[in-house]
Motif scaffolding. Structure first.
Motif, PDB file in Angstrom:
ATOM      1  N   ALA A   9      -6.285 -13.474  82.185  1.00  8.29           N
ATOM      2  CA  ALA A   9      -7.368 -14.207  82.973  1.00  8.29           C
ATOM      3  C   ALA A   9      -7.751 -15.445  82.437  1.00  8.29           C
ATOM      4  O   ALA A   9      -8.414 -15.437  81.333  1.00  8.29           O
ATOM      5  CB  ALA A   9      -8.315 -13.115  83.269  1.00  8.29           C
ATOM      6  N   ILE A  10      -7.908 -16.604  83.270  1.00  4.98           N
ATOM      7  CA  ILE A  10      -8.521 -17.813  82.860  1.00  4.98           C
ATOM      8  C   ILE A  10      -9.510 -17.870  83.904  1.00  4.98           C
ATOM      9  O   ILE A  10      -9.368 -18.084  85.066  1.00  4.98           O
ATOM     10  CB  ILE A  10      -7.456 -18.842  83.026  1.00  4.98           C
ATOM     11  CG1 ILE A  10      -6.346 -18.659  81.748  1.00  4.98           C
ATOM     12  CG2 ILE A  10      -7.919 -20.306  82.626  1.00  4.98           C
ATOM     13  CD1 ILE A  10      -5.083 -19.436  81.884  1.00  4.98           C
ATOM     14  N   ALA A  11     -10.874 -18.247  83.274  1.00  4.40           N
ATOM     15  CA  ALA A  11     -11.860 -18.406  84.124  1.00  4.40           C
ATOM     16  C   ALA A  11     -12.130 -20.057  84.399  1.00  4.40           C
ATOM     17  O   ALA A  11     -11.978 -20.654  83.232  1.00  4.40           O
ATOM     18  CB  ALA A  11     -13.237 -17.921  83.752  1.00  4.40           C
ATOM     19  N   VAL A  12     -12.338 -20.516  85.642  1.00  5.50           N
ATOM     20  CA  VAL A  12     -12.359 -22.005  85.795  1.00  5.50           C
ATOM     21  C   VAL A  12     -13.529 -22.118  86.835  1.00  5.50           C
ATOM     22  O   VAL A  12     -13.914 -21.177  87.637  1.00  5.50           O
ATOM     23  CB  VAL A  12     -11.084 -22.328  86.314  1.00  5.50           C
ATOM     24  CG1 VAL A  12      -9.995 -22.498  85.400  1.00  5.50           C
ATOM     25  CG2 VAL A  12     -10.728 -21.737  87.702  1.00  5.50           C
ATOM     26  N   PHE A  68     -19.760 -17.729  81.350  1.00  8.90           N
ATOM     27  CA  PHE A  68     -18.719 -18.396  80.729  1.00  8.90           C
ATOM     28  C   PHE A  68     -18.327 -19.701  81.231  1.00  8.90           C
ATOM     29  O   PHE A  68     -18.117 -20.749  80.444  1.00  8.90           O
ATOM     30  CB  PHE A  68     -17.712 -17.313  80.847  1.00  8.90           C
ATOM     31  CG  PHE A  68     -16.377 -17.683  80.144  1.00  8.90           C
ATOM     32  CD1 PHE A  68     -16.184 -17.154  78.863  1.00  8.90           C
ATOM     33  CD2 PHE A  68     -15.310 -18.585  80.712  1.00  8.90           C
ATOM     34  CE1 PHE A  68     -14.816 -17.603  78.070  1.00  8.90           C
ATOM     35  CE2 PHE A  68     -14.027 -18.831  80.058  1.00  8.90           C
ATOM     36  CZ  PHE A  68     -13.845 -18.223  78.746  1.00  8.90           C
ATOM     37  N   VAL A  69     -18.271 -19.877  82.393  1.00  5.58           N
ATOM     38  CA  VAL A  69     -17.799 -21.315  82.980  1.00  5.58           C
ATOM     39  C   VAL A  69     -18.689 -22.409  82.850  1.00  5.58           C
ATOM     40  O   VAL A  69     -18.561 -23.337  82.546  1.00  5.58           O
ATOM     41  CB  VAL A  69     -17.626 -21.022  84.609  1.00  5.58           C
ATOM     42  CG1 VAL A  69     -17.323 -22.227  85.119  1.00  5.58           C
ATOM     43  CG2 VAL A  69     -16.370 -19.971  84.881  1.00  5.58           C
ATOM     44  N   GLY A  76     -11.227 -21.766  80.580  1.00  3.20           N
ATOM     45  CA  GLY A  76     -10.949 -21.256  79.346  1.00  3.20           C
ATOM     46  C   GLY A  76     -10.491 -19.754  79.354  1.00  3.20           C
ATOM     47  O   GLY A  76     -10.532 -18.809  80.486  1.00  3.20           O
ATOM     48  N   LEU A  77      -9.738 -19.470  78.519  1.00  2.00           N
ATOM     49  CA  LEU A  77      -9.109 -18.031  78.217  1.00  2.00           C
ATOM     50  C   LEU A  77     -10.477 -16.913  78.272  1.00  2.00           C
ATOM     51  O   LEU A  77     -10.961 -16.981  77.430  1.00  2.00           O
ATOM     52  CB  LEU A  77      -8.080 -17.697  77.041  1.00  2.00           C
ATOM     53  CG  LEU A  77      -6.991 -18.375  77.283  1.00  2.00           C
ATOM     54  CD1 LEU A  77      -6.139 -18.482  75.656  1.00  2.00           C
ATOM     55  CD2 LEU A  77      -6.067 -17.741  78.052  1.00  2.00           C
TER      56      LEU A  77
ATOM     57  N   LEU B 124      -5.097 -28.331  81.241  1.00  2.00           N
ATOM     58  CA  LEU B 124      -4.430 -27.148  81.601  1.00  2.00           C
ATOM     59  C   LEU B 124      -5.665 -25.930  81.789  1.00  2.00           C
ATOM     60  O   LEU B 124      -5.496 -25.144  81.028  1.00  2.00           O
ATOM     61  CB  LEU B 124      -3.341 -26.639  81.083  1.00  2.00           C
ATOM     62  CG  LEU B 124      -1.789 -27.412  81.028  1.00  2.00           C
ATOM     63  CD1 LEU B 124      -0.898 -27.066  80.241  1.00  2.00           C
ATOM     64  CD2 LEU B 124      -1.563 -27.457  82.488  1.00  2.00           C
ATOM     65  N   CYS B 125      -6.526 -26.247  82.401  1.00  2.00           N
ATOM     66  CA  CYS B 125      -7.676 -25.278  82.691  1.00  2.00           C
ATOM     67  C   CYS B 125      -8.347 -24.993  81.501  1.00  2.00           C
ATOM     68  O   CYS B 125      -9.013 -23.679  81.283  1.00  2.00           O
ATOM     69  CB  CYS B 125      -7.110 -24.089  83.503  1.00  2.00           C
ATOM     70  SG  CYS B 125      -5.870 -24.435  84.605  1.00  2.00           S
ATOM     71  N   GLY B 126      -8.555 -25.694  80.519  1.00  2.00           N
ATOM     72  CA  GLY B 126      -9.488 -25.567  79.399  1.00  2.00           C
ATOM     73  C   GLY B 126      -8.468 -24.597  78.364  1.00  2.00           C
ATOM     74  O   GLY B 126      -9.180 -24.024  77.398  1.00  2.00           O
ATOM     75  N   THR B 127      -7.268 -24.601  78.555  1.00  2.00           N
ATOM     76  CA  THR B 127      -6.645 -23.553  77.698  1.00  2.00           C
ATOM     77  C   THR B 127      -5.456 -24.178  77.051  1.00  2.00           C
ATOM     78  O   THR B 127      -4.669 -24.924  77.649  1.00  2.00           O
ATOM     79  CB  THR B 127      -5.782 -22.526  78.805  1.00  2.00           C
ATOM     80  OG1 THR B 127      -6.732 -21.976  79.714  1.00  2.00           O
ATOM     81  CG2 THR B 127      -4.940 -21.561  78.156  1.00  2.00           C
ATOM     82  N   LEU B 128      -5.377 -23.970  75.682  1.00  2.00           N
ATOM     83  CA  LEU B 128      -4.259 -24.540  75.047  1.00  2.00           C
ATOM     84  C   LEU B 128      -3.165 -23.770  75.207  1.00  2.00           C
ATOM     85  O   LEU B 128      -2.813 -22.433  75.168  1.00  2.00           O
ATOM     86  CB  LEU B 128      -4.333 -24.262  73.462  1.00  2.00           C
ATOM     87  CG  LEU B 128      -3.465 -24.772  72.319  1.00  2.00           C
ATOM     88  CD1 LEU B 128      -3.204 -26.287  72.719  1.00  2.00           C
ATOM     89  CD2 LEU B 128      -3.856 -24.254  70.992  1.00  2.00           C
TER      90      LEU B 128
END
Lengths: 134, 134
Positions: A9-12, A68-69, A76-77, B124-128
């Motif tokens: 899950a990636i929170a945006v 978190f957002v 982020g993850l 990319l959505c704050g994700t490496l």
């Protein structure tokens, strides 16, 4: 005990924007958005060959991912979700080992209609883990 | 463009301790540790039914994950790795869309002996994101 990696899950802040990024930059197949008010999130799934990515944005005032957002405005993850065969047996194994299960320790019904539990990140390598009954 | 989710990487201070957590609390199958001095990490893989988790700890003074682990002493989700068919085509698609590929833009040989690139989290959505040629 754990089986498949069900999703990451990636929170945006903006789930449609994140889905457009995955579709246009990475050429991925994405689902339609879905609001899950009972979970305080709006989600779009990125369907991969062997698993999927859950893109999610906060929904409502009491969203569990709002903080978190706010702290990660680019996104982020957020968590990983592993399948387990028997969620109560998984819970008991974790509790017996001294791990902390979030909430009251009873499974809730997750975004996919299955029973889920979350385990405290401090007990699992700094990573928020969702366990979902297969 | 992206195919399988090859792995999710979790950075920790103690990779044996993290592997023991996955083995004992989550009943997962874990590999032997492997030092990759050219990548500045020591890794253990958690083998799942459909994908895997790369547990990694910093190795050496110049480890690229040293700062991350110092900031996240309990560990944390570090990156996700997607397979692509053609790494140069993937890179060019990203660059054409204005995304930033880390380093000099040329693929390097990753931990699995395959060509890899990393994309800037802000794109990319704050994700490496690691892209690995299948």
């Amino acid at each position: 005990m754990i089986g498949r990696l069900d999703h990451v899950a990636i929170a945006v802040a903006d789930v449609e924007g994140a889905a457009a990024t995955y579709r246009d930059l990475l050429g991925a197949r994405v689902s339609e958005p879905k609001s899950l008010p009972e979970h305080g999130v709006r989600v779009i799934f990125v369907e991969l060959a062997n698993s999927r990515i859950e893109l999610m944005e906060p929904l409502g005032e009491a969203s569990p991912i709002a903080t978190f957002v706010a702290r990660n405005p680019d996104g982020g993850l957020h968590h990983v979700c592993y399948e387990v065969g028997d969620i109560l047996a998984a819970r008991d194994r974790l509790l017996d080992a001294g791990a902390r299960v979030l909430g009251d320790g009873e499974p809730s019904i997750g975004a996919h209609g299955k029973r889920v539990l979350f385990v405290h990140p401090k007990d699992l390598c700094g990573t928020l883990v969702e366990l979902q009954e297969a």
